[in-house]
Design a protein around this motif. Structure first.
Motif, PDB file in Angstrom:
ATOM      1  N   TYR A 179     -12.934  -5.936   0.494  1.00 55.12           N
ATOM      2  CA  TYR A 179     -11.499  -6.038   0.083  1.00 55.12           C
ATOM      3  C   TYR A 179     -11.084  -4.662  -1.259  1.00 55.12           C
ATOM      4  N   GLY A 220     -14.159  -7.943   5.016  1.00 58.41           N
ATOM      5  CA  GLY A 220     -12.809  -7.765   3.609  1.00 58.41           C
ATOM      6  C   GLY A 220     -12.473  -6.117   3.748  1.00 58.41           C
ATOM      7  N   ALA A 239      -8.292  -5.952   4.533  1.00 58.50           N
ATOM      8  CA  ALA A 239      -7.276  -4.759   3.397  1.00 58.50           C
ATOM      9  C   ALA A 239      -6.391  -4.088   4.299  1.00 58.50           C
TER      10      ALA A 239
END
Length: 392
Positions: free
Chosen positions: A320, A62, A66
């Motif tokens: 994220y 995650g 990002a």
């Protein structure tokens, strides 16, 4: 050497020094180059290859997603993600953070993922003034150290433990509970929180603890069987939880088995066996997006599945969101460690996992707990702990 020749050598040396200085000044790790940074180094630390890596690979994926999305916009200042595989071991984390802060000169850290390693290196991060955001460390005591550079985006065990105990008390009306743990920092803390809440609700509690590396739980199984509890809670990770659950069922202990976020992985089912794991209950301060979600969660689900070649799992959204907090700092022109940390004190945004905002002690403002149950060999979300209904 003649004077003229010596002069030419000195001129060339000076020119070379200027070029090297310019190159060094264009990259910021710990923040020494200030506003002229072209790259900010952010570390990710956790168990990426050890026995409980199934909990850590999703938040790493995650975080990487990002940062990859951010770098793809071709920003003025890019972010370099450096990973540090601690295998969840505090002593290994201690060695790695020396490299990360020293020679690698990271500006910030995502992690550590587990509570034991977080406790082990928190002081070093504080002394080095390196901000950290853990996507998954839940031990409540981590927030009591007075650390100004420490943060997490998940509810702690003093939120998780009572909520799962309250859920079990409502769902099963137990008169007696048996609470188990191994000797890891996370496991002990969560088990203590569950024990305390059960006792406050008038539930009789027996406890037992075993070594993290134990493989034979026959002594524990014997104690549990003799106690004949109405519910069993294990405060630990899936590697130990799967083995424990299998041996409990092999020992003809059929009592409902519950655990916390450390066990929220398909390997709990594979470790115990589908039949043994069926009906097990797992709490987590995480809401894992599924294929049928909508809006921002659906966008995350689709992008994550494409980037990671797997569906979102435990703490993938938290990884994220932790990375996004740093991205927002860099977008605001904060490239030094101290500036990034100052920015985190005021950051506020709608994350994929939850609204992200930190309290003064680094804890998240949002502390929701969700309940999952193994049904048909897979983990099924039942909903928030306050409204979830046990199936079967």
């Amino acid at each position: 050497m003649s004077g003229a020749r010596l002069g030419r050598v000195l001129v060339l040396a000076a020119a070379s020094s200027l070029v090297l200085a310019a190159c060094a000044g264009g990259t910021s790790g710990g923040g020494e180059s200030g506003g002229d940074a072209t790259t900010v180094k952010i570390g990710f630390m956790g168990d990426l290859t050890g026995e409980n890596s199934g909990i850590v690979i999703p938040p790493y994926n995650g975080a990487k997603m990002a940062i990859d999305e951010y770098n793809a916009t071709n920003p003025k200042v890019k972010i370099e993600l450096k990973k540090y595989d601690s295998q969840g071991k505090p002593d290994q984390a201690t060695s790695l953070i020396t490299t990360a802060v020293g020679s690698d000169k990271i500006a910030a850290l995502i992690g550590p993922a587990f509570s034991g390693e977080s406790k082990a290196i928190g002081g070093t991060l504080e002394e080095s003034k390196i901000p950290s955001i853990s996507p998954s460390a839940t031990n409540a005591g981590l927030a009591s150290n007075g650390w100004k550079y420490w943060h997490r985006v998940v509810a702690n065990d003093n939120d998780q433990g009572p909520r799962i105990a309250e859920f079990l008390a409502t769902a099963k009306s137990p008169k007696k509970a048996f609470v188990l743990s191994d000797d890891q920092e996370y496991s002990v803390g969560l088990a203590e929180a569950v024990t305390k809440t059960f006792k406050e609700k008038g539930v009789e509690v027996e406890t037992d603890k075993f070594a993290k590396d134990a493989s034979d739980y026959s002594s524990t199984v014997t104690k549990v069987k003799a106690a004949n509890p109405d519910v069993i809670f294990f405060g630990g990770y899936y590697a130990q939880g799967g083995r424990l659950l299998k041996q409990l069922r092999d020992g003809d202990v059929k009592t409902i088995f519950a655990s916390g976020d450390g066990s929220l992985d398909a390997q709990l089912v594979s470790g115990a066996g589908p039949a043994a794991a069926e009906g097990a209950v797992i709490a987590c301060p995480c809401n894992i997006p599924s294929a049928d979600v909508t809006g921002a969660s659906k966008t995350f689900y689709d992008n994550y599945k494409k980037a990671a070649s797997s569906e979102p799992a435990i703490y993938s959204t938290e990884g994220y969101d932790a990375a996004t907090a740093y991205i927002k700092a860099v977008q605001a022109g904060k490239t030094t460690s101290e500036d990034i940390n100052t920015f985190l004190s005021t950051v506020s945004f709608e994350g994929v996992s939850k609204p992200i905002k930190f309290k003064a002690n680094g804890e998240p403002e949002n502390n929701a707990i969700f309940v999952y149950q193994v049904k048909g060999g897979v983990l099924k979300l039942l909903g928030p702990s306050a409204t979830a209904k046990l199936e079967g």
